[in-house]
Design an enzyme around this catalytic site. Structure first.
Site, PDB file in Angstrom:
ATOM      1  N   GLU A  45      64.342  15.238  28.823  1.00 48.00           N
ATOM      2  CA  GLU A  45      64.382  15.869  30.022  1.00 48.00           C
ATOM      3  C   GLU A  45      64.171  17.408  29.631  1.00 48.00           C
ATOM      4  OE1 GLU A  45      66.861  13.510  29.324  1.00 48.00           O
ATOM      5  OE2 GLU A  45      66.410  12.233  30.866  1.00 48.00           O
ATOM      6  N   SER A  75      72.947  16.183  10.647  1.00 47.12           N
ATOM      7  CA  SER A  75      72.762  15.335   9.583  1.00 47.12           C
ATOM      8  C   SER A  75      72.670  15.683   8.392  1.00 47.12           C
ATOM      9  CB  SER A  75      70.942  15.025  10.024  1.00 47.12           C
ATOM     10  OG  SER A  75      70.556  15.963  10.403  1.00 47.12           O
ATOM     11  N   GLN A 134      72.466  21.290   8.977  1.00 41.94           N
ATOM     12  CA  GLN A 134      72.439  22.070  10.012  1.00 41.94           C
ATOM     13  C   GLN A 134      73.641  22.026  10.898  1.00 41.94           C
ATOM     14  OE1 GLN A 134      68.736  20.804  11.814  1.00 41.94           O
ATOM     15  NE2 GLN A 134      67.742  22.820  11.200  1.00 41.94           N
ATOM     16  N   GLY A 135      74.229  23.163  11.117  1.00 40.59           N
ATOM     17  CA  GLY A 135      75.500  22.896  12.189  1.00 40.59           C
ATOM     18  C   GLY A 135      75.112  23.637  13.683  1.00 40.59           C
ATOM     19  N   TYR A 136      74.666  22.778  14.456  1.00 40.28           N
ATOM     20  CA  TYR A 136      74.036  23.135  15.799  1.00 40.28           C
ATOM     21  C   TYR A 136      75.031  22.573  16.922  1.00 40.28           C
ATOM     22  CZ  TYR A 136      69.772  24.747  13.633  1.00 40.28           C
ATOM     23  OH  TYR A 136      68.723  25.289  12.906  1.00 40.28           O
ATOM     24  N   GLU A 190      59.099  24.801  11.503  1.00 38.09           N
ATOM     25  CA  GLU A 190      59.195  23.389  11.334  1.00 38.09           C
ATOM     26  C   GLU A 190      57.854  22.990  12.064  1.00 38.09           C
ATOM     27  OE1 GLU A 190      59.214  20.535  10.638  1.00 38.09           O
ATOM     28  OE2 GLU A 190      60.485  19.332  12.229  1.00 38.09           O
TER      29      GLU A 190
END
Lengths: 398, 377, 398, 377
Positions: free
Chosen positions: A379, A165, A130-132, A249
């Site tokens: 948070e 990842s 994933q490219g987030y 997910e």
């Protein structure tokens, strides 16, 4: 209230268990669970494992049968995770493909996209990342600066991603890019591309974590290329795609909770076996008290997960309450792994081959710092719970 | 009433800080991860040139005869940059024990060399699978044919490669737990089997050392035989006062890191320090730092007096510091987010050092019981 | 570093101690410290005590000599608080007059105002209260709605105040009012009046606290009257007056810390004397550990106060760091009083005459909840420390 | 897998809530502060009419023979409004003990009257300056001339004025600590000296009761003589499962109060719920509530099974609930600010009840040790 499994579910468990016993790598169940250090070798072994899962029909049980899945129920997914944790199965190298990209394509992909990608996700032929996140866009993904610009019949992509990842082994990237700018509504103008990782414009660099591992990568894109056919959903509507993906997910936290429970049981075992001055730690009243405390918290988190799961099953979709599970499991994991190191006394600082007990505790402790950050910091999770579950007013930052 | 360091002490701090900054601060610790002690050795030489080694050594042994409080700036600055090495063990444990219990000959032999920076001493106490308590000490020193023979294994002995000598806690009497221990001082010799151990805090080297029928001369025993544990407590007072200073320096560095990052890092269109979750977390870190500093300054003052709260104050400073160091260094990672989890940023160095010192030479419960007992409760 | 007192300071301590021993109410030092329950009687006794302090020259030691003070140094003020805590002296009924209003008038009051008020503050002839908080203005004082409107040669005041301590016995009120509106700069347009409490337009009602006490009042103003001569400073510049006043409250936290230290010592005594199944609590390892923990925190707070005091003495004024002291002392006090009740076991819920130990512990526990709220909540204190001490950006709420 | 209450159970909850709301919710507790139990008695009558008293009583004694889980909605709703009285002691302590250890005659005598709401039983265990442990029980029941004589003092006995009978834990054997206790059931009689005690939680009345040579008949002893402590543990399982439900109800009420107040209270031009310090504090309260609820639901399910984690689950639910109740009720005051500190708002009622139940019939360490021991660790 009913904690029993149906006959069908029990049959499913038996079937999986039998298959695992027959197909796990040799010696795995007996504790020979070393994976190769070398990255290529590691990737080869795990791709082979995934292919084995595929051949057994165990690669993507939640997918519809027509796409190679089993149409598994939520409970079957839970059982699947429980069994995988039980045998400490090898990691699923195409986790992102199986649990995120695949279901999203099945949901909103074009027929061509389904045809092109789904099978290869299942077999492990194409590994996904994933490219987030970006250096300036962590908790706030809308701050992303990677741009995709239409240039003739293709798109040119420039920018940098971090915390990707599987980036070092991936063949394909589920990539968030900015295709237009809307300063007041930053969720707009984002487009998701399925980018080929094997092209001259894409470079990956490993990130060295505080525990010495390199689970994540930086991905640099310099005039990387994609086409219209690589777009998921519509141009500029990537935020909706992202939300659709997140909904799929649906049982990842379950796997984390079963792992947490396993870690807790191992901690008890550690306290029973680790002796100081010849006396097992478990006899120390303070250790006993803390174990009782962790027991309540671990069981409570797990039961709370089952409660939310029941709601999900009844309503057909997860409620906002499930955000509590992620917060609880990561913070508890951090406290538990710190405790496991702490009870080893000063000798808890011994590492690797010199560790007085299983060195995994020291690794888990360090790794735990990443868990309250990755996938949304604690948070941000608290904001989400406050706003979505309790209906408190939105933070002023957004 | 003047609860502050003197201008001279603060000026001295300035020199140390400037020098350490020149060497890149935490870069020294990072070089030790790569087994490269060259710059660290230079730092130690410079510290010696500045006179640090002799601060608390009497003038007759080439020292300055100053107080524990005069060492505070040095320890705080070393902590700020997480400088490894044996300065603390040597100056704050071995020196006070030698001054109080050493023979004239032992003092002559060690103190001038320590003052000049030529001798660094490590401390070998802990044994495998035992804790830091009289019952945990099973290395035996036995009198045999007019001499002493030492056998046994010590674990987690710090910075063995930098050590010129070892202070070793040994059992000389099997029948009595607390009063059957002794302290011996052993120059590094081939007769000691040293095996490097893998440390969680890679910038702090540790080793297992084995004594196999090592012959010890009577004059290597410090003070009275069988009274080593009691004597050690006197050394631990100075050591823990020093440790609390070192940790205060480290905590200050951590709080600064978090504060500065929260001012510049933006998310959701805001510097993250504007969000109360971040802001209040840093405030809690700052409060813990200031309380730790105040306890530590007082501890270093009281240790050279005979006030009634001498022990209670020192051990309170230590336990407060070790406990809060763990807390603030963890929060610092969280505030930094993803980047805080990388090796690139210093956050993790502090997390690991906090864990390293947490139970070094005694746990929090160990010292808390000492606090309560020393107050007669 | 030097913890000794000068000869002059020791002489001061001896002088005060001698005076207290001679002048405290009969039997006070021996433990007969009951004050009347009846409000009028209570007020009479405490006014008399204040007058006695005045006659002895001990009512307002920090004031300049010309106004009836002793021009005391900060260290002498500290010693004063220490001695008062030591003998558990009766409360100072005109605390607000002595420590806040008086010094502010000396600083910025007109000659007429000084002439008119200062002496009566000292003698206890006129007791003062503060009119700050309102139902809608707690943490945010600028939200105040009490209005003062010029009507001919006097001002008409309408509105409501809450949390007015000593409101029920006060003769005068140091009152914050709004005299003009500036929506963008709400600190502007506030004016401080010295309002007479004994007039038809002023009514006070006690607030019953969760501990059953009535230390505070609501004050209702309906066309209450004041004149130009009653204004402190200038019209519309009340915020500056308020800040000037706060700067004069320079040693109040010291008194609270000395009291905290006393409570801690009493807790140790409680643990030594309170027996469960015939065995003193102090022998319980968990109690011992917690006492050691509190010891570190209490001593640390006190030492930190001395550190800040040193800075104050050197710089001539308190630094922003002193805000840490208030936060620490109130939160620590809450934890300590909870602990003192907790160690009494289930019997800690017995109250008043039936309490198994001194019933003050139960009262202190309940009262402690007010301390992290009154005078600025812990949340506001943390903002202050974050912004003023650490230089973090301002909260978005303001 | 279905981890939820049934529709019937939830519907029953609705009835109870409606009824309690009609009586003003916490108003019932406030009326007890003023010693006015009129409405409380009406509530108890209505509860009996709804059949609550007989839920877990066998049909042969006029009950419904349902499970602990079926009592959960009742306890949660009572907790929500902090309803005082002896319902929990009667239904969740005395009934299970009677069912398991009572003679047929004892069951006949008590169970139908409990089912109909005519009999409420208080529990007298604690003694002055002792703790809740076998060693702390010193009231003696001595066999004399073919009958038993009871002497001693019990403290903090709940709601004596509402009690029709007392279950009393007494010592019948001086030589053995744990196995020398017995349980006796005594109808309220003039022979018992009752002295009201002042309670920190004024809405929960407590009293000291003295037995002065009170004659007890053999058939008032429940189960086996000298085995009272062991029998009591069985009752404590049900009681603590119930208590955890009651507290979950109370915590839910507290979390709702805080949430709703944070939405409407404005300071600095914002609803205070917008500030992360407040928002995250309420989120932590909510998380604690949900975990407590899940533990408690499971506890009430498992208590009627013979699962291996039966004890561990129940006592975990209890300790988690009591501990977090203290925490959330305190935070609720802080979030309310000044008004939260007044008697006017309900915040303080919850703070006091949290303290009341914290160590009622056993402390957290007491139960934590039971958790660990029951798991064989």
């Amino acid at each position: 209230m009913d904690f029993s499994f149906t006959k069908k579910e029990e049959k499913f468990r038996t079937e999986l268990r039998t298959w695992l016993e027959a197909n796990l790598p040799e010696g795995w169940l007996e504790g020979k669970r070393d994976l190769p250090e070398d990255l290529d070798e590691y990737s080869r072994v795990l791709r082979a494992w995934q292919n084995k899962l595929y051949e057994g029909g165990w690669a993507a049980i939640a997918w519809p049968k027509e796409y190679g899945g089993r149409n598994a129920s939520l409970m079957e997914e839970i059982i699947y995770h429980q069994e995988m944790v039980r045998v400490k199965a090898p990691p699923l190298i195409n986790y992102i493909g199986i649990h995120m990209v695949g279901p999203t394509l099945i949901d909103i992909g074009t027929d061509e996209q389904k045809e092109k990608y789904l099978k290869k996700i299942l077999t492990g032929e194409e590994i996904w990342c994933q490219g987030y996140s970006e250096p300036g866009a962590g908790s706030d993904l809308t701050g992303l600066k990677t741009r995709a610009v239409k240039d003739g019949d293709h798109w040119l992509i420039n920018g940098q991603k971090v915390w990707t990842s599987f980036g070092h082994v991936a063949d394909k990237c589920f990539l968030l890019t900015r295709t237009s700018t809307h300063p007041e509504k930053k969720h707009r103008g984002i487009t998701v591309f399925m980018m080929d990782m094997h092209q001259p414009g894409v470079e990956t660099l490993p990130i060295v974590q505080m525990d010495g591992h390199k689970d994540f990568n930086e991905v640099y894109m310099t005039d990387a290329v994609a086409t219209d056919a690589d777009i998921v959903g519509q141009v500029d509507s990537g935020w909706h795609v992202l939300i659709a993906l997140m909904l799929h997910e649906r049982t990842g936290i379950g796997a984390e909770l079963f792992t947490l429970e396993k870690q807790f049981n191992d901690t008890v075992e550690l306290a029973q076996q680790y002796k100081v001055n010849g006396k097992p730690l478990i006899e120390n009243p303070v250790v006993r008290q803390k174990l009782a405390n962790f027991y309540a918290r671990v069981r409570g988190s797990l039961l709370n997960y089952y409660k939310n799961l029941t709601t999900t099953i009844k309503n057909g979709q997860p409620g906002a309450e499930t955000s509590i599970d992620k917060l609880v499991v990561t913070e508890l994991n951090q406290a538990l792994s710190a405790f496991a190191v702490e009870i080893q006394g000063h000798q808890g600082v011994l590492f690797d081959k010199d560790a007085v007990a299983d060195p995994k505790w020291q690794h888990l402790f360090l790794a735990s710092f990443g868990q309250t950050i990755g996938g949304g910091t604690s948070e941000v999770q608290r904001n989400t719970i406050g706003e979505r579950v309790l209906g408190l007013p939105k933070d002023m930052g957004r | 009433m003047d609860f502050s360091l003197t201008e001279e002490q603060e000026m001295f701090r300035g020199h140390i800080r400037k020098m350490l900054d020149k060497f890149g601060g935490t870069q020294l610790a990072r070089e030790m991860i790569d087994n490269n002690p060259q710059n660290l050795k230079k730092v130690y030489t410079t510290l010696a040139e500045l006179g640090c080694g002799g601060i608390n050594i009497p003038e007759e042994y080439d020292g300055m005869d100053l107080d524990a409080l005069d060492l505070v700036p040095t320890f705080e600055e070393m902590g700020r940059s997480l400088v490894p090495g044996l300065f603390m063990e040597t100056s704050a444990l071995v020196v006070p024990i030698l001054k109080k219990y050493g023979t004239e000959q032992q003092k002559q032999q060690y103190l001038p060399n320590i003052a000049s920076g030529e001798k660094l001493v490590s401390f070998a106490a802990l044994e495998p699978f035992n804790d830091f308590s009289p019952a945990g000490i099973q290395c035996t020193l036995v009198r045999q044919d007019g001499q002493y023979v030492l056998n046994g294994t010590k674990t987690l002995v710090p910075e063995v490669e930098l050590a010129d000598a070892f202070l070793v806690l040994v059992r000389t009497n099997q029948t009595d737990q607390e009063d059957g221990l002794s302290l011996v001082l052993i120059d590094k010799t081939k007769g000691i089997n040293i095996e490097k151990q893998s440390s969680f805090d890679e910038s702090k080297h540790v080793a297992k050392i084995e004594f196999n029928n090592l012959v010890i001369k009577e004059d290597q025993i410090i003070g009275e035989v069988d009274k080593g544990w009691t004597q050690l407590q006197e050394g631990l007072l100075y050591f823990n006062a020093a440790l609390s200073s070192y940790i205060v320096g480290a905590m200050e560095s951590v709080v600064n890191m978090a504060t500065e990052y929260a001012k510049i890092r933006e998310q959701f269109g805001q510097a993250i320090g504007r969000f109360q979750a971040i802001k209040h977390s840093i405030v809690n870190m700052k409060v813990n730092l200031e309380i730790a500093r105040s306890l530590s300054h007082y501890a270093n003052w009281v240790v050279d007096t005979d006030e009634l709260d001498r022990e209670a104050a020192v051990y309170s400073a230590r336990t407060y510091a070790t406990e809060k160091f763990i807390e603030v260094s963890a929060h610092n990672v969280q505030i930094h987010g993803g980047i805080g989890f990388t090796e690139e940023i210093d956050c993790h160095l502090y997390v690991k050092r906090a864990r390293y010192y947490d139970q070094y030479l005694g746990s929090t419960p160990f010292y808390q019981e000492k606090v309560v007992a020393s107050l007669g409760w």
